[in-house]
Write a protein that holds these residues in place. Sequence first.
Motif, PDB file in Angstrom:
ATOM      1  N   ASP A 146       0.822  -1.209   0.000  1.00 28.94           N
ATOM      2  CA  ASP A 146       0.000   0.000   0.000  1.00 28.94           C
ATOM      3  C   ASP A 146       0.854   1.255   0.000  1.00 28.94           C
ATOM      4  N   VAL A 147       2.025   1.155   0.571  1.00 26.66           N
ATOM      5  CA  VAL A 147       2.959   2.278   0.679  1.00 26.66           C
ATOM      6  C   VAL A 147       4.363   1.711   0.552  1.00 26.66           C
ATOM      7  N   ALA A 148       5.319   2.574   0.200  1.00 25.11           N
ATOM      8  CA  ALA A 148       6.686   2.071   0.081  1.00 25.11           C
ATOM      9  C   ALA A 148       7.682   3.166   0.425  1.00 25.11           C
ATOM     10  N   LEU A 149       8.793   2.751   1.014  1.00 24.55           N
ATOM     11  CA  LEU A 149       9.940   3.644   1.161  1.00 24.55           C
ATOM     12  C   LEU A 149      10.900   3.297   0.034  1.00 24.55           C
ATOM     13  N   VAL A 150      11.298   4.303  -0.718  1.00 27.23           N
ATOM     14  CA  VAL A 150      12.090   4.022  -1.913  1.00 27.23           C
ATOM     15  C   VAL A 150      13.028   5.197  -2.191  1.00 27.23           C
ATOM     16  N   HIS A 151      14.226   4.875  -2.624  1.00 24.50           N
ATOM     17  CA  HIS A 151      15.169   5.936  -2.971  1.00 24.50           C
ATOM     18  C   HIS A 151      14.895   6.458  -4.369  1.00 24.50           C
ATOM     19  N   ASP A 160       2.194   8.488  -6.402  1.00 23.41           N
ATOM     20  CA  ASP A 160       2.502   9.777  -5.805  1.00 23.41           C
ATOM     21  C   ASP A 160       3.586   9.550  -4.767  1.00 23.41           C
ATOM     22  N   ALA A 161       4.361  10.596  -4.470  1.00 25.48           N
ATOM     23  CA  ALA A 161       5.446  10.429  -3.505  1.00 25.48           C
ATOM     24  C   ALA A 161       5.761  11.752  -2.832  1.00 25.48           C
ATOM     25  N   GLU A 162       6.285  11.636  -1.624  1.00 20.98           N
ATOM     26  CA  GLU A 162       6.783  12.793  -0.890  1.00 20.98           C
ATOM     27  C   GLU A 162       8.182  12.450  -0.385  1.00 20.98           C
ATOM     28  N   PRO A 163       9.078  13.422  -0.392  1.00 18.09           N
ATOM     29  CA  PRO A 163      10.404  13.153   0.167  1.00 18.09           C
ATOM     30  C   PRO A 163      10.333  12.965   1.675  1.00 18.09           C
ATOM     31  N   VAL A 164      11.169  12.095   2.179  1.00 14.42           N
ATOM     32  CA  VAL A 164      11.194  11.808   3.610  1.00 14.42           C
ATOM     33  C   VAL A 164      12.512  12.260   4.234  1.00 14.42           C
ATOM     34  N   ALA A 165      13.613  11.963   3.550  1.00 14.00           N
ATOM     35  CA  ALA A 165      14.917  12.301   4.121  1.00 14.00           C
ATOM     36  C   ALA A 165      15.937  12.464   3.010  1.00 14.00           C
ATOM     37  N   VAL A 166      16.888  13.345   3.237  1.00 15.36           N
ATOM     38  CA  VAL A 166      17.991  13.536   2.301  1.00 15.36           C
ATOM     39  C   VAL A 166      19.279  13.315   3.083  1.00 15.36           C
ATOM     40  N   GLU A 167      20.170  12.517   2.520  1.00 12.57           N
ATOM     41  CA  GLU A 167      21.437  12.301   3.213  1.00 12.57           C
ATOM     42  C   GLU A 167      22.559  12.227   2.194  1.00 12.57           C
ATOM     43  N   PRO A 258      22.966  13.901  -3.580  1.00 16.16           N
ATOM     44  CA  PRO A 258      22.553  13.304  -2.315  1.00 16.16           C
ATOM     45  C   PRO A 258      21.514  12.217  -2.539  1.00 16.16           C
ATOM     46  N   ALA A 259      21.397  11.331  -1.561  1.00 19.17           N
ATOM     47  CA  ALA A 259      20.409  10.254  -1.636  1.00 19.17           C
ATOM     48  C   ALA A 259      19.098  10.751  -1.049  1.00 19.17           C
ATOM     49  N   VAL A 260      18.036  10.690  -1.848  1.00 18.75           N
ATOM     50  CA  VAL A 260      16.726  11.149  -1.389  1.00 18.75           C
ATOM     51  C   VAL A 260      15.838   9.944  -1.162  1.00 18.75           C
ATOM     52  N   LEU A 261      15.402   9.782   0.085  1.00 20.33           N
ATOM     53  CA  LEU A 261      14.462   8.714   0.405  1.00 20.33           C
ATOM     54  C   LEU A 261      13.061   9.299   0.352  1.00 20.33           C
ATOM     55  N   ALA A 262      12.158   8.602  -0.340  1.00 24.03           N
ATOM     56  CA  ALA A 262      10.791   9.106  -0.478  1.00 24.03           C
ATOM     57  C   ALA A 262       9.809   8.047   0.002  1.00 24.03           C
ATOM     58  N   ILE A 263       8.616   8.498   0.334  1.00 25.08           N
ATOM     59  CA  ILE A 263       7.536   7.562   0.616  1.00 25.08           C
ATOM     60  C   ILE A 263       6.551   7.666  -0.534  1.00 25.08           C
ATOM     61  N   ALA A 264       6.192   6.535  -1.111  1.00 26.86           N
ATOM     62  CA  ALA A 264       5.376   6.516  -2.324  1.00 26.86           C
ATOM     63  C   ALA A 264       4.127   5.673  -2.098  1.00 26.86           C
ATOM     64  N   TRP A 265       3.075   5.997  -2.835  1.00 27.21           N
ATOM     65  CA  TRP A 265       1.823   5.262  -2.725  1.00 27.21           C
ATOM     66  C   TRP A 265       1.060   5.392  -4.041  1.00 27.21           C
ATOM     67  N   PRO A 266       0.107   4.509  -4.288  1.00 29.67           N
ATOM     68  CA  PRO A 266      -0.628   4.577  -5.553  1.00 29.67           C
ATOM     69  C   PRO A 266      -1.414   5.882  -5.640  1.00 29.67           C
ATOM     70  N   GLN A 267      -1.345   6.488  -6.797  1.00 27.25           N
ATOM     71  CA  GLN A 267      -1.958   7.796  -6.979  1.00 27.25           C
ATOM     72  C   GLN A 267      -3.439   7.805  -6.626  1.00 27.25           C
ATOM     73  N   GLN A 268      -4.104   6.688  -6.934  1.00 26.52           N
ATOM     74  CA  GLN A 268      -5.549   6.730  -6.733  1.00 26.52           C
ATOM     75  C   GLN A 268      -5.956   6.267  -5.336  1.00 26.52           C
TER      76      GLN A 268
END
Lengths: 291, 291
Positions: A146-151, A160-167, A258-268
């Motif tokens: 349903d959701v994923a953490l992905v670089h 859809d996705a939102e950034p979570v962390a940058v390192e 930099p490495a951007v970690l995002a959280i992603a989920w289905p758009q609908q």
Amino acid sequence: MTGPTIESRALRYFVAVAEELNFSRAADRLGISASPLSRAIRALEADMGVTLLERSTHGVSLTPAGAVLLEEGRSALDAAQAAVRRAQRAGASTPQIVLAVKADSDAGLLDAILARYAAQDPALPVTVRLCGWAEQPRLLRRGEADVALVHEPFDRTGLDAEPVAVEPTVAAVPATHPLAHEGRATLADLGLPMTGPSDLAGVRRHQDNLVDRHGIRDLAQLLALVELGRFVTLVPRSVADRYPRRGLAYLDVPDAPPAVLAIAWPQQSRSTAVAALVRAATEPEPAQHAL
Amino acid sequence: MTGPTIESRALRYFVAVAEELNFSRAADRLGISASPLSRAIRALEADMGVTLLERSTHGVSLTPAGAVLLEEGRSALDAAQAAVRRAQRAGASTPQIVLAVKADSDAGLLDAILARYAAQDPALPVTVRLCGWAEQPRLLRRGEADVALVHEPFDRTGLDAEPVAVEPTVAAVPATHPLAHEGRATLADLGLPMTGPSDLAGVRRHQDNLVDRHGIRDLAQLLALVELGRFVTLVPRSVADRYPRRGLAYLDVPDAPPAVLAIAWPQQSRSTAVAALVRAATEPEPAQHAL
DNA sequence: GTCAGTTACGTGTTTCGTAAGTATT
DNA sequence: AATACTTACGAAACACGTAACTGAC
């Protein structure tokens, strides 16, 4: 040329043949014999009024129409599968939410995110599904998560996705590497392709090639090969911190993106549970009020 | 609970019932009798191991699982239809590209865009498909169109878009309106909901309600009703310019959000023809070099 | 009694597998 | 001769419609 309704069986059959470019292997994969498969594809072509496959002397190849149907048909099948899986989860006696994470690719934030989500009022149980290198988007599209953490970067189609962390990104090199004791290096020093500051695609593609070529399935394998001096690789700093190895050195790479970690989920997705988990992952830390 | 493979027939049947919330009407719509429909739904529920519909005394209602399957299943069916239609077009003897436009919603740019596209080297014939109020995204998702010109805001799910033009919004009021001779008015003056400067959603929703309520199908009908004093409405300036009517006055509305026209296409489109048409619509005018 | 959904049963279509046919290497 | 795709044919599975059944208004 019949209407646009298609049975998913026909689509599954076609996709199998189009992927294998070989009727016998496709029939094998589908668990049927070659005969009904051949007939089904011909019937599909007749229904659609279009030739999908070129059966030439040297095997089977895709026509332009076939290429389109392969690409779009695959995602339609994924969507149907996703619909079923998500409905099944929604109807389960104890609904769960599935979070896909590549092992060690959570920047050390997984526990904090889960804790923050669990603290919210109606919090569903979260199943963490560990997966391979770039599997998260596929799992989302097939409804297995349903959701994923992905670089970043990843294929955002339908997501859809939102950034979570940058390192910062660091390079893993064998301890015997000439620059191993320098502590830092540039991409050029390491023989990695130069990229614009905001373009990770080049570096990522380079790494994906290596991963494919060597059939690497997890980070330990990758780092073992680096240790053997087969190549160098870039990893987020949090990964380096988690994998200290005697035979390896980690170098700062100031010009690496930099490495951007995002959280992603289905758009609908209309799921409030998904929204809450996304909020838990992206909300800024609550301010610590003085006593 | 069987695997996640589902036949599209079952999905079509379920969606019909879930939309009608009535087996008989759904069977009618599908052109079959109620009996096989009832059986098919029960078989689907058994296969999935989930109850999709609550058959209570007062009719049929959706379970949470059913609601999910309706939402996601619908888009899976759309995707399958889109795959077929696009493959058919790709295989046609003279492939075409279909551009969906709501009549008069092109900000007067349609001709220029088509001309600019046609000037490119491998330019396919473009079929302009005129459509109703917010139909463009649906046509894209069902594969009945390849690209669309559409005013924001619209449902971007599964679509990519680029802005094409921004123009002021004006209000259409009856010539007898108290402010008709002022030449300008605020949203508050007109009794329209206030919205933040970047939020068109409120105004748009208000208009969509009116459109739904009166069954309006095109702009002429809408303006005719405005003329009769039934309500006021907001339109882009280019529309006002194209529809001068004796009984109408157009007022500047400084606090209304501007109208943004965008060009949209399916996110997964790999078509170079679509890309070229998008470029033709969004590229800045080539600079006019002095002689 | 009627309306809505379901179950029973006989029929027709679809899809399957085995086996034979055709063409290329 | 062997491999790969297609066609022929009979058997099994599936989906359909008509009609009878159940429960609620």
